[in-house]
Design an enzyme around this catalytic site. Sequence first.
Site, PDB file in Angstrom:
ATOM      1  N   ASN A  49     -10.694  -1.167  -0.254  1.00 33.64           N
ATOM      2  CA  ASN A  49      -9.991  -1.831  -1.346  1.00 33.64           C
ATOM      3  C   ASN A  49     -10.365  -1.174  -2.684  1.00 33.64           C
ATOM      4  O   ASN A  49     -11.532  -0.899  -2.931  1.00 33.64           O
ATOM      5  CB  ASN A  49     -10.393  -3.317  -1.343  1.00 33.64           C
ATOM      6  CG  ASN A  49      -9.547  -4.153  -2.289  1.00 33.64           C
ATOM      7  OD1 ASN A  49      -9.604  -3.968  -3.501  1.00 33.64           O
ATOM      8  ND2 ASN A  49      -8.775  -5.076  -1.739  1.00 33.64           N
ATOM      9  N   HIS A  60      -5.170  -1.984  -0.986  1.00 33.93           N
ATOM     10  CA  HIS A  60      -6.035  -2.752  -0.092  1.00 33.93           C
ATOM     11  C   HIS A  60      -6.698  -1.758   0.863  1.00 33.93           C
ATOM     12  O   HIS A  60      -6.323  -0.580   0.900  1.00 33.93           O
ATOM     13  CB  HIS A  60      -5.186  -3.760   0.683  1.00 33.93           C
ATOM     14  CG  HIS A  60      -4.847  -4.997  -0.092  1.00 33.93           C
ATOM     15  ND1 HIS A  60      -4.246  -6.096   0.483  1.00 33.93           N
ATOM     16  CD2 HIS A  60      -5.045  -5.310  -1.397  1.00 33.93           C
ATOM     17  CE1 HIS A  60      -4.095  -7.029  -0.434  1.00 33.93           C
ATOM     18  NE2 HIS A  60      -4.557  -6.588  -1.588  1.00 33.93           N
ATOM     19  N   GLU A  62      -6.461  -1.264   4.079  1.00 34.04           N
ATOM     20  CA  GLU A  62      -5.552  -0.644   5.046  1.00 34.04           C
ATOM     21  C   GLU A  62      -4.567   0.308   4.361  1.00 34.04           C
ATOM     22  O   GLU A  62      -4.299   1.409   4.857  1.00 34.04           O
ATOM     23  CB  GLU A  62      -4.757  -1.718   5.809  1.00 34.04           C
ATOM     24  CG  GLU A  62      -5.619  -2.745   6.528  1.00 34.04           C
ATOM     25  CD  GLU A  62      -5.933  -3.968   5.658  1.00 34.04           C
ATOM     26  OE1 GLU A  62      -6.243  -3.809   4.448  1.00 34.04           O
ATOM     27  OE2 GLU A  62      -5.864  -5.085   6.185  1.00 34.04           O
ATOM     28  N   SER A  87      -9.027  -9.625   8.265  1.00 29.75           N
ATOM     29  CA  SER A  87      -7.652  -9.879   8.722  1.00 29.75           C
ATOM     30  C   SER A  87      -6.626  -9.392   7.690  1.00 29.75           C
ATOM     31  O   SER A  87      -6.751  -9.674   6.498  1.00 29.75           O
ATOM     32  CB  SER A  87      -7.507 -11.392   8.952  1.00 29.75           C
ATOM     33  OG  SER A  87      -6.291 -11.706   9.580  1.00 29.75           O
ATOM     34  N   CYS A  89      -3.622  -8.864   5.156  1.00 33.84           N
ATOM     35  CA  CYS A  89      -2.666  -9.664   4.374  1.00 33.84           C
ATOM     36  C   CYS A  89      -1.236  -9.292   4.775  1.00 33.84           C
ATOM     37  O   CYS A  89      -1.016  -8.361   5.558  1.00 33.84           O
ATOM     38  CB  CYS A  89      -2.876  -9.411   2.885  1.00 33.84           C
ATOM     39  SG  CYS A  89      -2.106  -7.883   2.304  1.00 33.84           S
ATOM     40  N   CYS A  92      -0.310  -5.515   4.152  1.00 40.44           N
ATOM     41  CA  CYS A  92      -0.924  -4.586   5.114  1.00 40.44           C
ATOM     42  C   CYS A  92      -0.350  -4.808   6.508  1.00 40.44           C
ATOM     43  O   CYS A  92      -0.148  -3.856   7.268  1.00 40.44           O
ATOM     44  CB  CYS A  92      -2.439  -4.733   5.066  1.00 40.44           C
ATOM     45  SG  CYS A  92      -3.095  -4.281   3.429  1.00 40.44           S
ATOM     46  N   ASP A 152      -6.681 -10.690  -5.586  1.00 36.90           N
ATOM     47  CA  ASP A 152      -6.341  -9.723  -4.542  1.00 36.90           C
ATOM     48  C   ASP A 152      -5.397 -10.314  -3.498  1.00 36.90           C
ATOM     49  O   ASP A 152      -4.634  -9.583  -2.862  1.00 36.90           O
ATOM     50  CB  ASP A 152      -7.622  -9.233  -3.848  1.00 36.90           C
ATOM     51  CG  ASP A 152      -7.420  -7.909  -3.140  1.00 36.90           C
ATOM     52  OD1 ASP A 152      -6.980  -6.953  -3.800  1.00 36.90           O
ATOM     53  OD2 ASP A 152      -7.670  -7.832  -1.924  1.00 36.90           O
TER      54      ASP A 152
HETATM   55 ZN    ZN Z   1      -3.694  -6.205   2.424  1.00 39.07          ZN
END
Ligand code: ZN
Lengths: 159, 159
Positions: A49, A60, A62, A87, A89, A92, A152
Site C-alpha cells: 500500500n 493498494h 494488490e 482481504s 477491497c 482489488c 483507505d
Molecule cells: Zn484494495
Amino acid sequence: MDAVDKLGMTAAIEQAKNSYAEGGIPIGSALVYHGSAGEEPRLIATGHNERIQKASATLHGEISALENAGRLKPDVYRKSTIFTTLSPCSMCTGAILLYRIPRVVIGENVNFLGGEDLLRSHGVEVIVLGSEECKSLMAKFIREKPEEWNEDIGEETVA
Amino acid sequence: MDAVDKLGMTAAIEQAKNSYAEGGIPIGSALVYHGSAGEEPRLIATGHNERIQKASATLHGEISALENAGRLKPDVYRKSTIFTTLSPCSMCTGAILLYRIPRVVIGENVNFLGGEDLLRSHGVEVIVLGSEECKSLMAKFIREKPEEWNEDIGEETVA
Ligand SMILES: [Zn+2]
Ligand SMILES: [Ca+2]
Ligand SMILES: [Ca+2]
Ligand SMILES: [Zn+2]
C-alpha cells in the site's frame, strides 16, 4: 503450505512490514506465476500500500503488485496466484477479476473483509490463512492511525 | 446535459483524444465534485488510460483520474460524479464502489460493457450517454491495435 504459497506469502508479509517501517499502511502483496503442473514457481512482482508514502488513492497492496509487474500477456495472469496480507477491497477484487487471476491467498480477513464472495462466485479459488502475524500488524496500525485506515477503505472516521 | 455532466464529459473526451494522440488507448475519465444542491461543480482531476504510455497494467482512465486526484477525504467522493468515455471494467467498477462514488456517467458501452449492473445493484446511479464520438474513437483504436486492447481487458487475442 506448498512452495508457491510459501514464496508468495513470505514476500507479501515482507512488503507489509516494509510499508509499516516507512510509516505506511502495512498491507503487502505478491504475484507468483505458478505455471502449469510441475513448473517452477516464479515471483513476478511485489508491492505494498502506498497511500501514505506516495499520497496515492489507488496503490493498494494488490494494485501496487500488479502495477509493478508491468504489462503482462493475459495468459500469464491465468496461471498465477496473487497473495495479499489482508482481504482484498472491491477495487482489488475487481482487478483480480479483470485479469482472471484464478487463485487468491489472503493472510487474514478479520481486520477487513473484502470481496471474497464475489471472487468465489466467479470461480476464483480463495484461501484465507488466518495468519496471526498479519492480523496483529494490521490491528496495530488501525489502533495507531485509524483515520488513515478509514480513508483507505473509503470510510468516514467518526470522532 | 446539465453543467456537471458537460464539464465532466468534455474533460473525459479530451483526455481520451489526448491519449489517442500519444499512441495510447483512448479512454478518458474525470472526477467532478458536484457537492450538495446549488453548489458550483468543481473538476477535481482527469486521467486517461496509460497502458501504452507508462507500460501500466492498472492505470485505466478511471484509476488514473482517481490517482491524479490524490488523497481525498471520504465525503468528497460521496458528493462526486465520475465520468468515463467507456463502460468501466471490473477493476474500475470496484474502485467506484470502494469510494462510494454515487454517480457514474459513461460515454458509451457498445465497444465494451463493464460492471454497470454491479454498480446499479449497489445503488450507484449509472447514466450511459451513447456518445457517437466516444464510440467511433474507441472502435478506431480497436481496429488499429486489437492486441493492445485485448491486453487491457485481460482477453487473449485469437490470431
Ligand atoms: Zn484494495
Ligand atoms: Ca516502499
Ligand atoms: Ca498523457
Ligand atoms: Zn478499468
